[in-house]
Write a protein that holds these residues in place. Structure first.
Motif, mmCIF file in Angstrom:
data_model
loop_
_atom_site.group_PDB
_atom_site.id
_atom_site.type_symbol
_atom_site.label_atom_id
_atom_site.label_comp_id
_atom_site.label_asym_id
_atom_site.label_seq_id
_atom_site.Cartn_x
_atom_site.Cartn_y
_atom_site.Cartn_z
ATOM 1 N N PHE A 18 0.840 -1.204 0.000
ATOM 2 C CA PHE A 18 0.000 0.000 0.000
ATOM 3 C C PHE A 18 0.876 1.256 0.000
ATOM 4 O O PHE A 18 0.618 2.202 -0.739
ATOM 5 C CB PHE A 18 -0.926 0.018 1.222
ATOM 6 N N GLN A 19 1.914 1.255 0.837
ATOM 7 C CA GLN A 19 2.805 2.416 0.933
ATOM 8 C C GLN A 19 3.561 2.652 -0.367
ATOM 9 O O GLN A 19 3.681 3.787 -0.832
ATOM 10 C CB GLN A 19 3.788 2.228 2.088
ATOM 11 N N ALA A 20 4.077 1.567 -0.952
ATOM 12 C CA ALA A 20 4.825 1.701 -2.205
ATOM 13 C C ALA A 20 3.931 2.172 -3.340
ATOM 14 O O ALA A 20 4.325 3.021 -4.149
ATOM 15 C CB ALA A 20 5.488 0.369 -2.559
ATOM 16 N N CYS A 21 2.723 1.644 -3.411
ATOM 17 C CA CYS A 21 1.781 2.056 -4.450
ATOM 18 C C CYS A 21 1.405 3.522 -4.268
ATOM 19 O O CYS A 21 1.355 4.284 -5.231
ATOM 20 C CB CYS A 21 0.554 1.164 -4.422
ATOM 21 N N ARG A 22 1.149 3.903 -3.039
ATOM 22 C CA ARG A 22 0.796 5.302 -2.755
ATOM 23 C C ARG A 22 1.927 6.242 -3.169
ATOM 24 O O ARG A 22 1.692 7.271 -3.800
ATOM 25 C CB ARG A 22 0.478 5.472 -1.272
ATOM 26 N N ALA A 23 3.157 5.868 -2.839
ATOM 27 C CA ALA A 23 4.310 6.699 -3.219
ATOM 28 C C ALA A 23 4.419 6.803 -4.737
ATOM 29 O O ALA A 23 4.705 7.883 -5.274
ATOM 30 C CB ALA A 23 5.587 6.125 -2.622
ATOM 31 N N ALA A 24 4.184 5.702 -5.425
ATOM 32 C CA ALA A 24 4.268 5.710 -6.881
ATOM 33 C C ALA A 24 3.191 6.602 -7.491
ATOM 34 O O ALA A 24 3.471 7.400 -8.392
ATOM 35 C CB ALA A 24 4.135 4.285 -7.410
ATOM 36 N N ILE A 25 1.965 6.497 -7.003
ATOM 37 C CA ILE A 25 0.875 7.317 -7.537
ATOM 38 C C ILE A 25 1.102 8.785 -7.194
ATOM 39 O O ILE A 25 0.879 9.664 -8.027
ATOM 40 C CB ILE A 25 -0.484 6.795 -7.033
ATOM 41 N N ARG A 26 1.575 9.050 -5.992
ATOM 42 C CA ARG A 26 1.876 10.432 -5.606
ATOM 43 C C ARG A 26 2.948 11.026 -6.510
ATOM 44 O O ARG A 26 2.925 12.212 -6.837
ATOM 45 C CB ARG A 26 2.327 10.501 -4.147
ATOM 46 N N ALA A 27 3.899 10.176 -6.969
ATOM 47 C CA ALA A 27 4.986 10.634 -7.840
ATOM 48 C C ALA A 27 4.566 10.717 -9.306
ATOM 49 O O ALA A 27 5.383 11.060 -10.155
ATOM 50 C CB ALA A 27 6.189 9.702 -7.687
ATOM 51 N N GLY A 28 3.307 10.381 -9.606
ATOM 52 C CA GLY A 28 2.814 10.551 -10.965
ATOM 53 C C GLY A 28 2.604 9.285 -11.767
ATOM 54 O O GLY A 28 2.381 9.354 -12.983
ATOM 55 N N ALA A 29 2.665 8.120 -11.139
ATOM 56 C CA ALA A 29 2.451 6.860 -11.866
ATOM 57 C C ALA A 29 1.096 6.849 -12.558
ATOM 58 O O ALA A 29 0.120 7.404 -12.049
ATOM 59 C CB ALA A 29 2.539 5.680 -10.895
ATOM 60 N N GLU A 30 1.052 6.207 -13.709
ATOM 61 C CA GLU A 30 -0.214 6.014 -14.408
ATOM 62 C C GLU A 30 -1.024 4.987 -13.631
ATOM 63 O O GLU A 30 -0.469 4.013 -13.120
ATOM 64 C CB GLU A 30 0.037 5.499 -15.820
ATOM 65 N N TYR A 31 -2.333 5.185 -13.564
ATOM 66 C CA TYR A 31 -3.187 4.244 -12.851
ATOM 67 C C TYR A 31 -4.581 4.239 -13.465
ATOM 68 O O TYR A 31 -4.955 5.163 -14.184
ATOM 69 C CB TYR A 31 -3.271 4.590 -11.354
#
Length: 113
Positions: A18-31
């Protein structure tokens, strides 16, 4: 689903995936989060097989055991599926949300190298 909503939902759950996914989305990851649902027990069977395969080839899934357990305990409850992708390092996050998208039930991170 709006980025800020998904970030808030991910922050409500403990766990490294959850933490890693959140960090990735916060950094602009496509989702994306799809509207269709599938029964949790069907997802549990599918992702249990995937986890076995990934372990066999030496690529464990971050949060995989916890996610599969959560999917199994959810019975046949309908869940929405989502994903987030990061290019560097190449990582795929699989998200499982309640049918109304009010909670992220489980999250798995898969290293794509």
């Amino acid at each position: 689903m709006e980025r800020e909503v998904l970030l808030r939902l991910l922050a409500e759950e403990p766990g490294a995936a959850f933490q890693a996914c959140r960090a990735a989305i916060r950094a602009g990851a496509e989702y994306v989060v799809w509207d269709d649902t599938l029964p949790a027990d069907q997802l549990a069977r599918s992702y249990s097989r995937r986890a076995q395969h990934m372990a066999k080839i030496g690529n464990p899934m971050l949060g995989g055991a916890e996610a599969i357990e959560q999917l199994q305990t959810s019975g046949n409850r309908p869940l929405r599926i989502g994903e987030a992708k990061v290019a560097n390092p190449p990582t795929h996050f699989q998200l499982f949300l309640t049918a109304d998208a009010s909670r992220v039930v489980a999250c798995i991170g898969i290293d794509q190298r």
